[in-house]
Every structure is written in structure tokens, then in C-alpha cells.
Design a protein around this motif. Structure first.
Motif, PDB file in Angstrom:
ATOM      1  N   TYR A 241       0.846  -1.201   0.000  1.00  0.00           N
ATOM      2  CA  TYR A 241       0.000   0.000   0.000  1.00  0.00           C
ATOM      3  C   TYR A 241       0.885   1.256   0.000  1.00  0.00           C
ATOM      4  N   ASP A 242       1.836   1.286   0.935  1.00  0.00           N
ATOM      5  CA  ASP A 242       2.690   2.474   1.064  1.00  0.00           C
ATOM      6  C   ASP A 242       3.568   2.684  -0.167  1.00  0.00           C
ATOM      7  N   LYS A 243       4.053   1.567  -0.733  1.00  0.00           N
ATOM      8  CA  LYS A 243       5.007   1.681  -1.838  1.00  0.00           C
ATOM      9  C   LYS A 243       4.319   1.934  -3.171  1.00  0.00           C
ATOM     10  N   PHE A 244       3.190   1.242  -3.401  1.00  0.00           N
ATOM     11  CA  PHE A 244       2.612   1.266  -4.754  1.00  0.00           C
ATOM     12  C   PHE A 244       1.196   1.830  -4.857  1.00  0.00           C
ATOM     13  N   ILE A 246      -0.582   3.985  -3.134  1.00  0.00           N
ATOM     14  CA  ILE A 246      -0.717   5.442  -3.008  1.00  0.00           C
ATOM     15  C   ILE A 246      -0.330   6.129  -4.317  1.00  0.00           C
ATOM     16  N   LYS A 247       0.694   5.560  -4.984  1.00  0.00           N
ATOM     17  CA  LYS A 247       1.142   6.178  -6.244  1.00  0.00           C
ATOM     18  C   LYS A 247       0.225   5.818  -7.407  1.00  0.00           C
ATOM     19  N   LYS A 248      -0.402   4.644  -7.325  1.00  0.00           N
ATOM     20  CA  LYS A 248      -1.228   4.171  -8.446  1.00  0.00           C
ATOM     21  C   LYS A 248      -2.452   5.071  -8.662  1.00  0.00           C
ATOM     22  N   ASP A 250      -4.216   8.704  -8.389  1.00  0.00           N
ATOM     23  CA  ASP A 250      -4.035  10.151  -8.193  1.00  0.00           C
ATOM     24  C   ASP A 250      -4.877  10.667  -7.033  1.00  0.00           C
ATOM     25  N   LYS A 253      -3.323  11.268  -3.692  1.00  0.00           N
ATOM     26  CA  LYS A 253      -2.272  12.274  -3.454  1.00  0.00           C
ATOM     27  C   LYS A 253      -2.769  13.256  -2.396  1.00  0.00           C
ATOM     28  N   ASN A 254      -1.915  13.613  -1.482  1.00  0.00           N
ATOM     29  CA  ASN A 254      -2.262  14.545  -0.388  1.00  0.00           C
ATOM     30  C   ASN A 254      -3.431  14.065   0.461  1.00  0.00           C
TER      31      ASN A 254
END
Ligand SMILES: Cc1cc2nc3c(=O)[nH]c(=O)nc-3n(C[C@H](O)[C@H](O)[C@H](O)COP(=O)(O)OP(=O)(O)OC[C@H]3O[C@@H](n4cnc5c(N)ncnc54)[C@H](O)[C@@H]3O)c2cc1C
Length: 447
Positions: A241-244, A246-248, A250, A253-254
Motif C-alpha cells: 500500500y505504502d510503496k505502490f 498510493i502512487k497508483k 491520483d 495524493k495529499n
């Protein structure tokens, strides 16, 4: 010492509905719950419940504080994000609930009918004798004992009664690690909500092997997002979750995290022995979760209600043996358990698919969107293997996928036939289970 008619262990969805049912019929009912009363209902969850469960159980649908959001259906995204299955129908609409508020309503149902609650009380031991069940629980550091005619284990995945009686019954105390999903989930505040009223499910065997990622709206600019991974893969979902994750997305973000937590869910067929002498198992303690989507609130409530009704029948007959309590497994298997068995086979198939196979299978619509819905409601799958799809998949070297899918549909049908012959008499369960296990072994060796 007071002897209770019915003791329900656990005040989750299953336990509250069981206790409401027995208390309503005048049985002296006690709920023992390890959480303090004000925290009952709170749980790390996707929080989604289908409307059909409320209809079936004749319960008011969530409103006010309890209703976080509505869900018009589900969108299932392929791993490459190129195909989206939109699954929407009246049956598949539902609600995203505030778990605590919802749980408190179910608790009120039970208490208003006259059930008593021992909260902050942790059941530690269970002994079944010929004429009673004795439970030991710890409260404020003190070990106390209570006695009852019938106990309903609704203690969730923990399954304290199941664990304590497993060797007596002759079953494993816990589910197999490959039938468990380990999850991480956050409730987060975001700048913009998901622009539609659908629950979104993302299949991805690299990020969430043997499970999926979900994102659901959960009220104004709040979303419920998480992932489940087959536990036997030994991957920490929080790290993914933390690595991928969140980035997957948009949308994350924030984000502002309101709550983050983990949980485990069993995605399998129901517990072999839903009833025993003086004992019944309901909800997660009885593995009643839908093996495909992992939803278990509705089926927990159903199994709680059915086990409660069966306890009432047992009092009318003044017989608490497995022979009388067996009407509960019969009813549960007919209404939900048989479907679970079929979907469990489909779950095993999905867990063996690669991202490539999922992408091509979805793109070629080997199962149509409307049939995905039908499968999840009936446990039977209808294939859509056209000549064109066969040609394309052969060209791509994915003929194996078609064969696997064909075999899966066949075994799902056979499992359904077997479940239609679920034993009316518990003495036949052993041989029925042998047949079911044989079917599983054969299917797995052919996958
Ligand atoms: C991450 C995650 C996401 C999920 N998402 C969804 C979803 O979106 N929709 C859905 O329908 N389902 C979902 N589920 C499944 C759903 O949460 C469960 O199936 C459902 O809550 C089970 O209800 P229950 O009453 O059987 O158990 P629980 O809700 O777990 O209740 C059991 C109760 O027993 C108590 N207890 C445990 N041990 C003891 C003891 N020794 N003594 C006394 N009390 C005890 C616990 O404190 C608890 O209150 C999800 C599960 C997880 C883990």
C-alpha cells in the motif's frame, strides 16, 4: 449459578442478529463481548453491504449517521486498466456504512428484545457436557464462569469456540493459510471523491496476488481504500500500500488518513460443522464470507438469524443435540453455503490466473458482465467462449486459460449438484465431506 438458555459469543453482525432472534422469543439470552459496549461495531472493513441482505432479513436500510454512502454497483478493472466490467443491477446496489453506527443499531435490536450484554469480557474457554455448555471469560482481570443450554459462536475470525472444540469435533481449529486474505485498509480524506457512485475493484496479481484492491466512496470527500493479498504469499499488504497503491491512484495524493488498520478474512466454503451438540457457529467464526468479493456482513447476519431461529426450535423440542441443531446447516447451505462452495472453486481459478490471462480473459469477455453478476448470486458460471475469442487466445498462446476456465465451470456445476445433496442427517456428513474433498483435490490437480 444462573443457567442461560442461549449464550452468544461476540456482538458483531452475526451475534447481534442471533441474540435478537432468541431474546425476541423469550429465551434468556446473554451476549459476551470482549470490546467495551461503545466500541461494538467498530471494525476495519470495506463497509459495503448489498441491499438484498436488508430485504431478505427484513431490516431497515441504513439511514442518517449510519449511511456513509450509496453504491450503485461495482466496476471491476483489469490489471492493465484496459477493460472495465460494470456490474450494476438492483441486486448489486448497496450501501457503504459507518460500521460503528451500524453495529450499534444491531446491538440495540438485541438489547431491546431483552438480551443481556457482558461487555469487556473475553471468552477464554468452552466445555460441552451432556447437559450444558460451560464458558469461562475474563473481565477486569478476573476469570468467571457461566453456563448455558446452547452456545452460538459469533466471535468472528477468532472463532474462540471453534478453536476450543476443534479437536473434539475433529476439524482444524483455523482455516488454511491459502484460504485467508490479509488486508490493509485506510479511510482517508481526499480533495475530490470518486466521480461516480460505483465501488471500484482492481485486479492485479502483482500488487495484490490472490486478492484485489478496492476504492469506495465513504461520504463527502472521504474514501475507503484497501487491498487483500492471499496470506500464503507472505506479503505485507501495508508495505504494498505504502510503496505502490498510493502512487497508483491520483485521488490518494495529499490524502489525510482518518484511520488505517489491518484484518484477515477467510475466503472459502463454510465451516464443515456449522452445528454440534449444543453448539452452533455463525458469521466469520463459521467462514460465511463470499469467497469472491470477501463481503461477509450480509451472510453473517443471515447465519446469525438462522442459528438463532434454530436455537428457538431446539427449545421447543427440548433437544439440543446435533440432530435437532442440524436444521441450521441445512438451511444455511440451501440459502447461501452452496453458492459459497461454487464461488470458492471460482476463487481458486482466479488465484491461479496471471495478469496477462486476466487482461485477455476480460478483454475477450469470456464471461459476460451480466453473467459475472449471475455467478456471484448463484455460484454457477456461464461461459461465453466464442470462436473469435478462441482464435485470438490461441494466437496469443492462452489456450490453457480456456481449458482452465472450462474445467472450472464444470467443477462448479458438480459442486452445486453435491451441495443439493447436503446431508439431512449429520451422521452422513462425514461421507458427504469426503466426496466434496475428493472434488476439490481433483479440481486442484487439474488447475
Ligand atoms: C479488511 C476487511 C474488509 C472487509 N470488507 C467488507 C465489505 O466491504 N463488505 C462486507 O460485507 N464484508 C467485508 N468484510 C468482512 C466482514 O467484515 C465480516 O465478514 C463481518 O464483519 C463478520 O461479522 P461477524 O459478526 O461474524 O464477526 P465480527 O464482526 O468480527 O464480530 C465478532 C465479535 O466477536 C468479538 N470477539 C472475538 N473474540 C471474542 C472472545 N474471545 N470473547 C468475546 N468476544 C469476542 C469481537 O470483539 C467482535 O465484536 C471485510 C473484512 C475485512 C477484514
Amino acid at each position: 449459578m444462573v443457567k442461560w438458555d442461549v449464550i452468544v459469543v461476540g456482538a458483531g453482525a452475526a451475534g447481534c442478529l442471533a441474540a435478537e432472534c432468541t431474546a425476541r422469543k423469550g429465551l434468556k439470552t446473554l451476549i459476551i463481548e470482549r470490546k467495551p459496549m461503545e466500541r461494538i461495531g467498530q471494525k476495519t472493513c470495506g463497509d459495503a453491504v448489498g441491499i438484498h441482505h436488508f430485504k431478505r432479513l427484513n431490516l431497515d436500510t441504513p439511514k442518517g449517521e449510519e449511511l456513509a454512502d450509496i453504491m450503485e454497483g461495482i466496476m471491476v478493472h483489469s490489471p492493465d486498466d484496459q477493460t472495465v466490467f460494470k456490474i450494476a443491477s438492483k441486486e448489486y446496489s448497496g450501501f457503504v456504512v459507518d460500521r460503528r453506527e451500524f453495529g450499534q443499531r444491531l446491538l440495540r435490536y438485541a438489547l431491546d428484545r431483552g438480551a443481556e450484554l457482558y461487555d469487556s469480557s473475553n471468552v477464554r474457554d468452552v466445555v460441552v457436557t451432556d447437559d450444558a455448555v460451560k464458558l469461562k471469560y475474563r473481565r477486569n482481570g478476573k476469570l468467571e464462569e457461566v453456563t448455558t443450554s446452547v452456545v452460538i459462536d459469533a466471535s468472528g475470525m477468532n472463532g474462540i469456540v471453534r478453536k476450543k472444540l476443534a479437536s473434539l469435533i475433529g476439524v482444524s481449529p483455523t482455516a488454511h493459510i491459502s484460504d485467508l486474505e490479509i488486508c490493509y485498509r485506510e479511510i482517508v480524506k481526499v480533495k475530490e471523491p470518486i466521480p461516480d457512485k460505483f465501488g471500484h475493484i482492481y485486479l492485479n496479481q502483482e500488487l495484490s496476488p490472490g486478492g484485489y484492491i478496492w476504492i469506495f466512496n465513504h461520504g463527502e470527500n472521504v474514501i475507503n481504500v484497501g487491498l487483500g493479498i492471499q496470506m500464503s504469499k507472505k506479503i505485507n499488504p501495508k508495505e504494498i500500500y505504502d510503496k505502490f497503491i498510493i502512487k497508483k491512484f491520483d485521488i490518494l495524493k495529499n490524502r489525510e488518513v482518518i484511520h488505517g488498520g489491518g484484518g484477515v478474512v477467510a475466503v472459502r466454503r463454510p465451516f464443515e460443522y456449522l452445528a454440534w451438540n449444543r453448539v452452533m457457529f455463525a458469521g466469520d467464526a463459521a467462514y460465511t464470507v463470499n469467497p469472491i468479493h470477501g463481503g461477509g456482513i450480509g451472510s453473517s447476519m443471515l447465519s446469525g438469524r438462522l442459528s438463532g431461529e434454530t436455537a428457538v426450535e431446539a427449545f421447543e423440542k427440548e433437544d439440543f443435540s446435533i440432530n435437532t441443531l442440524w436444521s441450521y446447516p441445512i438451511k444455511y447451505m440451501k440459502e447461501y453455503g452452496s453458492k459459497q462452495v461454487g464461488l470458492d472453486i471460482f476463487r481458486l481459478f482466479l488465484q491461479t490466473c496471471t495478469n496477462d490471462e486476466l487482461n485477455h480473459g476480460m478483454r475477450q469477455k469470456l464471461i459476460k458482465e451480466e453473467d459475472v453478476l449471475r455467478a456471484s448470486l448463484t455460484g454457477e458460471v456461464k461461459l461465453n467462449i466464442t470462436d473469435k475469442a478462441t482464435r485470438v487466445l490461441r494466437g496469443l498462446g492462452h489456450l490453457k486459460l480456456l481449458l482452465k476456465l472450462g474445467r472450472t465451470a464444470k467443477y462448479m456445476k458438480e459442486a452445486k449438484k453435491l451441495c443439493a445433496n447436503f446431508p439431512k442427517d449429520p451422521s452422513r456428513l462425514h461421507s458427504w465431506l469426503s466426496e466434496l474433498n475428493k472434488l476439490y483435490v481433483e479440481y486442484k490437480s487439474n488447475l
